[in-house]
Design a protein around this motif. Sequence first.
Motif, PDB file in Angstrom:
ATOM      1  N   LEU A 130       0.858  -1.177   0.000  1.00  0.00           N
ATOM      2  CA  LEU A 130       0.000   0.000   0.000  1.00  0.00           C
ATOM      3  C   LEU A 130       0.897   1.231   0.000  1.00  0.00           C
ATOM      4  O   LEU A 130       1.775   1.373   0.853  1.00  0.00           O
ATOM      5  CB  LEU A 130      -0.894   0.019   1.237  1.00  0.00           C
ATOM      6  N   LEU A 131       0.684   2.108  -0.968  1.00  0.00           N
ATOM      7  CA  LEU A 131       1.457   3.341  -1.050  1.00  0.00           C
ATOM      8  C   LEU A 131       0.539   4.492  -0.633  1.00  0.00           C
ATOM      9  O   LEU A 131      -0.338   4.904  -1.377  1.00  0.00           O
ATOM     10  CB  LEU A 131       1.975   3.547  -2.471  1.00  0.00           C
ATOM     11  N   VAL A 132       0.728   4.977   0.586  1.00  0.00           N
ATOM     12  CA  VAL A 132      -0.165   5.973   1.172  1.00  0.00           C
ATOM     13  C   VAL A 132       0.450   7.348   0.955  1.00  0.00           C
ATOM     14  O   VAL A 132       1.531   7.643   1.478  1.00  0.00           O
ATOM     15  CB  VAL A 132      -0.378   5.701   2.678  1.00  0.00           C
ATOM     16  N   LYS A 133      -0.240   8.206   0.195  1.00  0.00           N
ATOM     17  CA  LYS A 133       0.380   9.419  -0.295  1.00  0.00           C
ATOM     18  C   LYS A 133      -0.636  10.509  -0.571  1.00  0.00           C
ATOM     19  O   LYS A 133      -1.845  10.303  -0.414  1.00  0.00           O
ATOM     20  CB  LYS A 133       1.139   9.113  -1.592  1.00  0.00           C
ATOM     21  N   GLY A 134      -0.140  11.662  -0.986  1.00  0.00           N
ATOM     22  CA  GLY A 134      -1.003  12.742  -1.443  1.00  0.00           C
ATOM     23  C   GLY A 134      -1.238  12.638  -2.937  1.00  0.00           C
ATOM     24  O   GLY A 134      -0.518  11.925  -3.648  1.00  0.00           O
ATOM     25  N   ARG A 135      -2.222  13.346  -3.412  1.00  0.00           N
ATOM     26  CA  ARG A 135      -2.528  13.345  -4.846  1.00  0.00           C
ATOM     27  C   ARG A 135      -1.431  14.086  -5.608  1.00  0.00           C
ATOM     28  O   ARG A 135      -0.986  15.152  -5.208  1.00  0.00           O
ATOM     29  CB  ARG A 135      -3.884  13.994  -5.100  1.00  0.00           C
ATOM     30  N   GLY A 136      -1.011  13.488  -6.716  1.00  0.00           N
ATOM     31  CA  GLY A 136       0.043  14.104  -7.512  1.00  0.00           C
ATOM     32  C   GLY A 136       1.412  13.761  -6.941  1.00  0.00           C
ATOM     33  O   GLY A 136       1.582  12.801  -6.200  1.00  0.00           O
ATOM     34  N   GLY A 137       2.378  14.561  -7.262  1.00  0.00           N
ATOM     35  CA  GLY A 137       3.725  14.319  -6.752  1.00  0.00           C
ATOM     36  C   GLY A 137       4.495  13.331  -7.612  1.00  0.00           C
ATOM     37  O   GLY A 137       4.082  12.936  -8.708  1.00  0.00           O
ATOM     38  N   ARG A 138       5.634  12.912  -7.085  1.00  0.00           N
ATOM     39  CA  ARG A 138       6.518  12.029  -7.829  1.00  0.00           C
ATOM     40  C   ARG A 138       5.913  10.639  -8.003  1.00  0.00           C
ATOM     41  O   ARG A 138       5.185  10.158  -7.136  1.00  0.00           O
ATOM     42  CB  ARG A 138       7.866  11.896  -7.108  1.00  0.00           C
ATOM     43  N   GLU A 139       6.261   9.994  -9.139  1.00  0.00           N
ATOM     44  CA  GLU A 139       5.777   8.645  -9.425  1.00  0.00           C
ATOM     45  C   GLU A 139       6.886   7.606  -9.297  1.00  0.00           C
ATOM     46  O   GLU A 139       6.659   6.420  -9.540  1.00  0.00           O
ATOM     47  CB  GLU A 139       5.186   8.607 -10.833  1.00  0.00           C
ATOM     48  N   LEU A 140       8.077   8.050  -8.885  1.00  0.00           N
ATOM     49  CA  LEU A 140       9.231   7.162  -8.827  1.00  0.00           C
ATOM     50  C   LEU A 140       8.977   5.953  -7.938  1.00  0.00           C
ATOM     51  O   LEU A 140       9.250   4.810  -8.336  1.00  0.00           O
ATOM     52  CB  LEU A 140      10.451   7.928  -8.318  1.00  0.00           C
ATOM     53  N   LEU A 141       8.465   6.167  -6.739  1.00  0.00           N
ATOM     54  CA  LEU A 141       8.293   5.069  -5.792  1.00  0.00           C
ATOM     55  C   LEU A 141       7.298   4.052  -6.317  1.00  0.00           C
ATOM     56  O   LEU A 141       7.555   2.839  -6.299  1.00  0.00           O
ATOM     57  CB  LEU A 141       7.856   5.628  -4.441  1.00  0.00           C
ATOM     58  N   ARG A 142       6.171   4.520  -6.797  1.00  0.00           N
ATOM     59  CA  ARG A 142       5.159   3.601  -7.347  1.00  0.00           C
ATOM     60  C   ARG A 142       5.742   2.777  -8.495  1.00  0.00           C
ATOM     61  O   ARG A 142       5.595   1.548  -8.546  1.00  0.00           O
ATOM     62  CB  ARG A 142       3.956   4.395  -7.844  1.00  0.00           C
ATOM     63  N   ASP A 143       6.394   3.459  -9.440  1.00  0.00           N
ATOM     64  CA  ASP A 143       6.922   2.776 -10.619  1.00  0.00           C
ATOM     65  C   ASP A 143       8.019   1.777 -10.248  1.00  0.00           C
ATOM     66  O   ASP A 143       8.087   0.670 -10.805  1.00  0.00           O
ATOM     67  CB  ASP A 143       7.461   3.796 -11.618  1.00  0.00           C
TER      68      ASP A 143
END
Length: 218
Positions: A130-143
């Motif tokens: 589960l990646l708990v985050k704010g809307r927008g921002g960097r996509e590095l961690l997810r990818d």
Amino acid sequence: MTLPLDGVTVVVTRPAAQASRFLELARAAGAACIPYPTLQINRILLDDDTRAHLQSRAWDWAVFTSTNAVESALEQCPTPLAARHAAVGRATARTLERHGVKVDACPQSANSEGLLELQEFAALAGRGVLLVKGRGGRELLRDALRARRADVLELEVYRRSVTAPTAAAAAVMRCTGRTPRRRTHRAMRPSTTRISTPATISTTTRRRIAASTSVRGT
């Protein structure tokens, strides 16, 4: 006794609800502080599809990217969210612990790259994250997590929005003779008082604040 930030005026642009700790530390180091919030944090309620996905399996990791992610998620989700919990940064870890959530992984550097270097996230094939985050921002961690074959569910639990400073804050800034501008690191007034924002204040100044208050990780 001369304090490290004597003669320095710090314009604190953090959201009002999150500025108190920085204000406390900066003032203890001798700075004159002007609260001037330019952003506000708004919680995003998880929709039914996301909640269904959240409940569809047991999750191995819940990764919280910020203190806002912790507060906004735990207001609407039961704990524990996963078997283990990770925090991007010590402030995020402290917020989780304050809510009674055990932190199993936290990088030294408070960024996505630091988390991805941890041994715990080297082999993730088939693991639920589960990646708990704010809307927008960097996509590095997810990818990167998906590239390591993890089953990733993003929980976007808050958004940032621009807000106009309060009338009181604007009045104080007018008295100083300057209005802060984006990307301005440090501006000199005719009286040579330095004006900085916490987002751009120098590493040296941050260390002075920490040293003068005997507090680390702020």
